[in-house]
Every structure is written in structure tokens, then in C-alpha cells.
Design a protein around this motif. Sequence first.
Motif, PDB file in Angstrom:
ATOM      1  N   ARG A  78      12.672  17.546  -3.330  1.00  0.00           N
ATOM      2  CA  ARG A  78      12.738  16.221  -2.717  1.00  0.00           C
ATOM      3  C   ARG A  78      11.545  15.958  -1.811  1.00  0.00           C
ATOM      4  N   ILE A  79      11.182  16.948  -1.020  1.00  0.00           N
ATOM      5  CA  ILE A  79      10.076  16.755  -0.083  1.00  0.00           C
ATOM      6  C   ILE A  79       8.742  16.633  -0.810  1.00  0.00           C
ATOM      7  N   ALA A  80       8.661  17.193  -2.017  1.00  0.00           N
ATOM      8  CA  ALA A  80       7.412  17.088  -2.781  1.00  0.00           C
ATOM      9  C   ALA A  80       7.065  15.633  -3.102  1.00  0.00           C
ATOM     10  N   ASP A  81       8.080  14.780  -3.185  1.00  0.00           N
ATOM     11  CA  ASP A  81       7.843  13.359  -3.442  1.00  0.00           C
ATOM     12  C   ASP A  81       7.621  12.662  -2.097  1.00  0.00           C
ATOM     13  N   GLU A  82       6.417  12.785  -1.566  1.00  0.00           N
ATOM     14  CA  GLU A  82       6.155  12.279  -0.215  1.00  0.00           C
ATOM     15  C   GLU A  82       4.919  11.386  -0.195  1.00  0.00           C
ATOM     16  N   VAL A 122       2.721   6.529  -3.917  1.00  0.00           N
ATOM     17  CA  VAL A 122       3.915   6.090  -3.173  1.00  0.00           C
ATOM     18  C   VAL A 122       5.133   6.823  -3.723  1.00  0.00           C
ATOM     19  N   PRO A 123       6.055   7.295  -2.861  1.00  0.00           N
ATOM     20  CA  PRO A 123       7.284   7.946  -3.345  1.00  0.00           C
ATOM     21  C   PRO A 123       8.129   7.016  -4.201  1.00  0.00           C
ATOM     22  N   GLN A 124       9.053   7.617  -4.957  1.00  0.00           N
ATOM     23  CA  GLN A 124       9.865   6.830  -5.882  1.00  0.00           C
ATOM     24  C   GLN A 124      10.868   5.945  -5.170  1.00  0.00           C
ATOM     25  N   ARG A 125      11.388   6.403  -4.015  1.00  0.00           N
ATOM     26  CA  ARG A 125      12.383   5.614  -3.281  1.00  0.00           C
ATOM     27  C   ARG A 125      11.868   5.387  -1.863  1.00  0.00           C
ATOM     28  N   ILE A 126      11.781   4.121  -1.476  1.00  0.00           N
ATOM     29  CA  ILE A 126      11.301   3.776  -0.144  1.00  0.00           C
ATOM     30  C   ILE A 126      12.282   2.790   0.485  1.00  0.00           C
ATOM     31  N   LEU A 127      12.327   2.758   1.796  1.00  0.00           N
ATOM     32  CA  LEU A 127      13.197   1.844   2.534  1.00  0.00           C
ATOM     33  C   LEU A 127      12.321   0.772   3.157  1.00  0.00           C
ATOM     34  N   LEU A 128      12.533  -0.484   2.744  1.00  0.00           N
ATOM     35  CA  LEU A 128      11.693  -1.584   3.189  1.00  0.00           C
ATOM     36  C   LEU A 128      12.467  -2.528   4.099  1.00  0.00           C
ATOM     37  N   SER A 129      11.761  -3.053   5.088  1.00  0.00           N
ATOM     38  CA  SER A 129      12.279  -4.127   5.938  1.00  0.00           C
ATOM     39  C   SER A 129      11.438  -5.364   5.678  1.00  0.00           C
ATOM     40  N   TRP A 130      12.121  -6.483   5.452  1.00  0.00           N
ATOM     41  CA  TRP A 130      11.438  -7.743   5.184  1.00  0.00           C
ATOM     42  C   TRP A 130      11.912  -8.738   6.231  1.00  0.00           C
ATOM     43  N   TRP A 151      10.759  -6.984  -7.924  1.00  0.00           N
ATOM     44  CA  TRP A 151       9.800  -7.676  -7.053  1.00  0.00           C
ATOM     45  C   TRP A 151       8.450  -6.974  -7.081  1.00  0.00           C
ATOM     46  N   ARG A 152       7.440  -7.741  -6.742  1.00  0.00           N
ATOM     47  CA  ARG A 152       6.119  -7.186  -6.447  1.00  0.00           C
ATOM     48  C   ARG A 152       5.815  -7.500  -4.981  1.00  0.00           C
ATOM     49  N   PHE A 153       5.603  -6.436  -4.202  1.00  0.00           N
ATOM     50  CA  PHE A 153       5.357  -6.578  -2.769  1.00  0.00           C
ATOM     51  C   PHE A 153       4.033  -5.924  -2.397  1.00  0.00           C
ATOM     52  N   THR A 154       3.453  -6.410  -1.327  1.00  0.00           N
ATOM     53  CA  THR A 154       2.440  -5.650  -0.599  1.00  0.00           C
ATOM     54  C   THR A 154       3.143  -5.078   0.627  1.00  0.00           C
ATOM     55  N   VAL A 155       3.111  -3.768   0.754  1.00  0.00           N
ATOM     56  CA  VAL A 155       3.878  -3.111   1.816  1.00  0.00           C
ATOM     57  C   VAL A 155       2.963  -2.219   2.645  1.00  0.00           C
ATOM     58  N   ARG A 156       3.385  -1.965   3.857  1.00  0.00           N
ATOM     59  CA  ARG A 156       2.708  -1.009   4.730  1.00  0.00           C
ATOM     60  C   ARG A 156       3.719   0.080   5.062  1.00  0.00           C
ATOM     61  N   LEU A 157       3.412   1.317   4.677  1.00  0.00           N
ATOM     62  CA  LEU A 157       4.389   2.400   4.720  1.00  0.00           C
ATOM     63  C   LEU A 157       4.032   3.460   5.749  1.00  0.00           C
ATOM     64  N   LYS A 158       5.039   4.236   6.109  1.00  0.00           N
ATOM     65  CA  LYS A 158       4.843   5.441   6.907  1.00  0.00           C
ATOM     66  C   LYS A 158       5.829   6.503   6.427  1.00  0.00           C
ATOM     67  N   ARG A 159       5.511   7.743   6.736  1.00  0.00           N
ATOM     68  CA  ARG A 159       6.385   8.838   6.355  1.00  0.00           C
ATOM     69  C   ARG A 159       7.698   8.740   7.138  1.00  0.00           C
ATOM     70  N   ARG A 178      19.391  10.679   1.549  1.00  0.00           N
ATOM     71  CA  ARG A 178      19.414   9.503   0.677  1.00  0.00           C
ATOM     72  C   ARG A 178      18.274   9.499  -0.332  1.00  0.00           C
ATOM     73  N   GLY A 179      17.349  10.450  -0.224  1.00  0.00           N
ATOM     74  CA  GLY A 179      16.217  10.489  -1.134  1.00  0.00           C
ATOM     75  C   GLY A 179      15.142   9.489  -0.799  1.00  0.00           C
ATOM     76  N   VAL A 180      15.181   8.934   0.413  1.00  0.00           N
ATOM     77  CA  VAL A 180      14.179   7.956   0.857  1.00  0.00           C
ATOM     78  C   VAL A 180      13.027   8.727   1.480  1.00  0.00           C
ATOM     79  N   ARG A 181      11.830   8.597   0.922  1.00  0.00           N
ATOM     80  CA  ARG A 181      10.713   9.430   1.346  1.00  0.00           C
ATOM     81  C   ARG A 181       9.601   8.647   2.026  1.00  0.00           C
ATOM     82  N   ALA A 182       9.839   7.361   2.289  1.00  0.00           N
ATOM     83  CA  ALA A 182       8.906   6.567   3.093  1.00  0.00           C
ATOM     84  C   ALA A 182       9.647   5.308   3.532  1.00  0.00           C
TER      85      ALA A 182
END
Length: 783
Positions: A78-82, A122-130, A151-159, A178-182
Motif C-alpha cells: 500500500r505504501i508503495a503507491d505514494e 499520482v497514487p490510485q486513490r486520492i482524497l480531494l476537497s473542492w 471528471w477531469r481536474f487540476t489538483v494540488r496534492l500532498k502526501r 482506506r487506501g488513500v495515499r494523497a
Amino acid sequence: MQMAIISFAAGIWIAQYQPRLLSGTALILITTGLTIGGAAALQWYKSGVLRENLFRALVLLVAFGVGFAWSGWRAAWRIADELPPAWEGRDVEVTGLVAELPEPSEQGVRFVFQVEKAAGPVPQRILLSWYAKERGAESATAPVVRPGERWRFTVRLKRPHGLVNPNGYDYEAALLERGVRATGNVRSGPPPALLDRFVSQPMILVHRLRDAIRDRFSAALPGKEYAGVLIALAVGDQRAIPDEQWTVFRNTGISHLISISGLHVSMVGILVAWLVGKAWRRSSRRMLRLPAMKAAAAAGLVAAAAYAILAGMGIPTQRSLIMLAVVALALLGGRQPSGSQVLCLALLCVLAFDPWAVLAAGFWLSFGAVAILMFLLGGRVAAAKGWRAAVASQLGITLATIPALIVLFNGFSLVSPLANALAIPLVSFVITPLTLLAIVLPLTGLLDLAHGLFGLLMVFLEWLAALPFAMWSQAAPPAILAGAAIAGVVWLMLPRGTPARSAGVLMVLPMLAWVPERPAPGTFRMTVLDVGQGTAVHVQTARHELVYDTGPAYRQGGDAGARVVVPYLQAAGIGHIDRLVVSHNDLDHSGGMSSVLGGTNVGDIAANFVPEGEADGKGKPPVRPCTAGEAWVWDGVEFRVLHPRAEVLGKISDNDASCVLRIAAPGGSVLLAGDIERATEQQLVGSEGPALASTVVVVPHHGSKSSSSDAFVAAVSPRAAIHSAGYLNQFHHPHPSVLQRWTDGGATNWRTDGQGAVLVEVGARDVAIAGQRELAPRYWYGH
């Protein structure tokens, strides 16, 4: 088999508390060794070389190793997908699906996004706030997304990053499970684009259905006080339940009923099985084809599975569904497993699928409650029946879970048996069935009836919760006292006639009487809490408590007072604050004030503004000025306000009007500087001079380059400079030039965004400093 499964679970549990992951080579060696060792042990046992007891010991050892290795492999995968560190804070275009039930709020919406294509690693699962204001539109209307939309988004991510405080909630562990890696935000440019309104996948269909049910319930109960409770009972989404109601549920011990618990899943399965069994027996043709018991078992399992999936498959629902599946499959196969076998098989399946479940309070309470019931109701010569069995079970669970509730939640409800005596039958057998029936039959009257009944229940619960003795609260005890209390509770629950059974009380009392050690007179302890982009500091002397600032109000809802400060104080066994000092009325310093006033007793407030509202109906504590010249001594420790002077209030900015407090003891001193900037720093250097010198400083304005001037750094001349700032905050605090300035001044820099809460012990002769992430390291920190 049962002991091997328990040993497997112990291996998983130990693995989750490792400070770092084992290397891939080490995991391969362990796995190979376990395989060879297990095969050899089996061969030796068959050939008579190993005795039975030695073979069992080896089986338990192998099972423990398998659990440890399995947990390590799952974590490594899981951590490998970071997200690579170099990609943090960069805008990147992603395309994908809204994968789960979104979390709407007044500010916007948060959702799990399954990435299909990205212009970067980018990891496969990310948690986004809009958020509404980031949409680039003039309207402040919050965005709406649905499960299954592409959707197609432009996002700014962090670990993944969370707040790390003593005995605090571990958000990073929850994201890992939850498998959320960003995590990140949707950016306004280029504008987000909806590519497909619905992409069909099995679980997305489920989440789409949950979303539709939630919307229908919200529309049918507009503005109704307990609509969130009915939504939670229907689809497992608890986010619409306000904090005030959760306080009532916790104080009365009925929180387990508001979640879709194992009790509800079992009830649905048993009810459907009973109905199908009754109907099946009416046809001799059906009976000849398939016995009614088997038909009922299959139907009950399907109904329970449907409800558990609709609820989002939390740990309690997983446990109950697996237990029902084991029983149903056994009946279909003509077998009758014991209760312990069913429970252990459920334990094995849950942990094999989700080894991080052992980190959740619900895991321990769910499996523990079922084990307690089996222990109380099974193997007795004259077991109680009917209402006596129900009363005995409720009292037994209440008693047996006391140690766990104190360890996990720092307290337990004393009125829980009385509250549950009414709440369990009403919620489980009336309100929940009405709610579930409203899913199938779109009749508003069903929801109105369920809502009205829950409203009547709440009248009783609120009365109980308001009783002064409703809750027993105390500090989290040491492991040895908690272990002794658990052993004492088990001894108390042994059958009548067991010699000295009442002596188990003596093993529980030390945990209930335990009080954390306090600083000696003439010394003090300071904790700079990790609250994100803001400040909250707790100072403790031999007999007094001071809190300086209460942290920020968070954009996604809630505040640091409710999420960090009050839980921290409760875990430390602190129910009364002698003085609450609020440096100034900016939301990153005063945003959590109302929650702190509502969650603790406050003697008085030192502030230069008038706090709004009341403290949960308790009335506001008296407010005193926080101006230069104010000073007091607690337990041999001197507190002195250095700034602002009374005559400058209203003439300078809020930041420069910050209350600057110096705390001094024979072993060292601390300077709390609020958000003062260069002009005020210069004035303080001129007026206070040598009085500014301190061993430790909580750096002004979170390390902004508008503060920490060379003259101020030289005047304070600390050994340690603590920067309270949020991870990758938008202001880029602390600024690199400020970090360098304090380093050049001879200080070691400490950062809450990198080291968690910073703990400072000012002893009789010296000062000790530590970061919470170093005191309690976990392998997922930094990943």
C-alpha cells in the motif's frame, strides 16, 4: 484453530506498532522461514518426533509470524503507491472517478477520487476537497459531485499528513486503512470538466444508491433535527449528525446504536430469515425441495449482506456479516459450529482483508462485546432467560467494557444501562425497521414516524446526559493498570460460586483511581499542540492549568478546540482550566475558543476582546485584561505579560496587539509571542531588553518572514525555537530565512508540522524537549 487465529491476530496487532517497515528482503526471509518451519513442524509431528504440546506451541508461533509478515506485506504494497515528495504542492491534471459517497459541507465537498490517468506519478486513490470559492465562478454555491461521475481536474496534492498529539486521533493511519495515499484540493484553473455522468462499477452502483437514499431522506425531512440519525441508520453516513447530539450519545453510552452496528445487521438477517422460514413452511413442495431452515439461512444471509454493503461495510458490520455467513453456510452444509469458532473465523476474515482494523476502537469494542455475551450466556448451569438475560447481558457488557472505554475514550457512561434499556429495543426493533422500510417504500410518513419516535427518545437521553454523574472521566491509564483491570473484570464475570470472585474489584480500582504525575513545585510542563496552521499551548504546574490560544477554525468544518485541545485535556485527566489566555482575536488563535469553553470548566479568560456566545449554557467565565504589567505566580512558577500596553490597544493591528506571555521557573523559561511582527518586536527589545531572554520561544507568527527580526532573535537567545504551523500551509510558514535566523542565534528549530506536538519539560535545573512523532513513531509517518 481458535488459538491459532488469536495468535495470527496478535502478530498483526504487534506489526502495526512498529516504528518502521521491515525491508522487502527481511519480509521474504521471514516468509520463507515460516513456510519451511511450518512444513518441518508438520512433518516432525506426523513422524512422532514432536510431542503434541510442543507442536501446538510451534503452530501458535508460526501463526503469529504469519500475521506479522502478512501485515508487513500489505503495508509495503500500500505504501508503495505514494506521491513522490517532489510532487507535493504542484498542480497536476488528473482524470478519474468519484469512487465513494461524497462528504458535502457548507464550504464545499470532499470525496475519494479513483485516478485513471494523470500527468504525473499520482497514487490510485486520492482524497480531494473542492471548495466553492475555488471553482472560479462568481457564485458561492458549493459544488456537487455524485459517485460514478468521471471528471477531469487540476489538483494540488500532498502526501497523507495528520495532526499528531498525545493520545490523539491518528488521521494518517485512517487514510492508510482506506487506501488513500494523497490528499489535496481541486484548483480553479483550468476549470474542472465533467466527462461522464455515470460509469458503472459494482461498488460505485452501491455508493450511487446510498447517495440517492441520502438525498431522498434529506428532502423528506428538511430542517428536521434528527434527519442525520435516520440517514446514519439507513446508509451509514453519520456526517449530518451535529456534535451536540454526539455528546448526548456518548454521555449515555448509545453511540453503538446510531452507527449501523452488528446488532442492526444481525437483526435484519434474523428478521428476514424468520419471515422466509414462516412462508417456506406453508408449501410442502418447497419443503421437499429444500428444508425451511436452509432456505431461511440463505435468505437471511442475502438480506444481511445487502444491508451491510449499503452501510459501507464498517468493522462491526463486517464482523456480523461474516459471523452470519459462517452460521448460514454451516446450516446449509449440515454442520453446527460453536460460538467461539464463528467469532474466531470472523476475526480471521476481517484481519486478513483489513490488517489495520486493529487500530480502530470499533474493532475492539465490536469483537469484545460479542465475546463478552458468549462468555456470559454460554456454559452456565442455570443461565438466565428472557428479560433477566437481557438485563444481565447489558450490565455485564457495561462492566466488562469499562477498561476498554477508559483506554480508548478516557471515560464511560454511568447511565448507559438505563439509557440502553430503552434505546436498544426502540432503535433496533422500531426506528431502524421503519427507516429501512422507508428505503423500499417511498412513504414520507414512515420517516416522520421514525423521526418522531427518536425525538421522544432524545428527551429521555438528554435528561440522562445532563445529570452531573452521567459520565466518569479520567486520564488514559498505563497499560499495566488497564491489563490488571481487564483481568479483574474477567474474574468478576466468572460464574457464581467461584472463590473470591468479588476480589476482582480490587484489580479494577487502581485504574479508576490513577492520576497522572504532575510537575513538582517550581517546575512546569508545556505542550505546544499540533493544531495545523494556528497555535494552542497547554502549560501545567504542580496544581494549575493554563491554555494559551485555542487553535484555528478549520475550513472543512469544526475547530481545533473540539478536535484537538479538548480531547488532549480529557486524555490528560484535565477537566478544569484555571486560566485561558487568548493572544488575539484571529481565527487561527481563537477559532477553537467556544469548543474549549463548552468542553471544559474555565476559571477565567485573559483576553483583550469580548468573547462571543456562552459556553454551552454554562455562562461565560469572567474576562480579565491581558496587558503589560499583569503578573501572577502559581506553584513557584512566574507568569508575566510583556505586551501589549493598555494605551496602545485599538491603535495597532490585531497581530501586533497579541498578548506576549513569559513563563519562568528556576530551571528555565518560555516566551509565548502570539503573532507580533517586527515593529512590536523592536518595541519589546527596547522596553524589556534582558527580560526577553528565554530558554524556549514559541516563534512569533508561526515563523512568518514579517517577524523574528535579528534584534528580537538576539534578545530572546533561546536554546529551542518552536514553530507552530500547518503542513505545506499556503503562507509557507515557517519561512526558510526565519529558520536560518533562529539557527544562527543558537536555537534548535522544532516544527509541529514535522514533529507533531512539541513537549517541553522545565525541570528544577534543566529543560527537556521532545516531539510526539519521535516519542511514538509509526511506520506510516512520512509516507
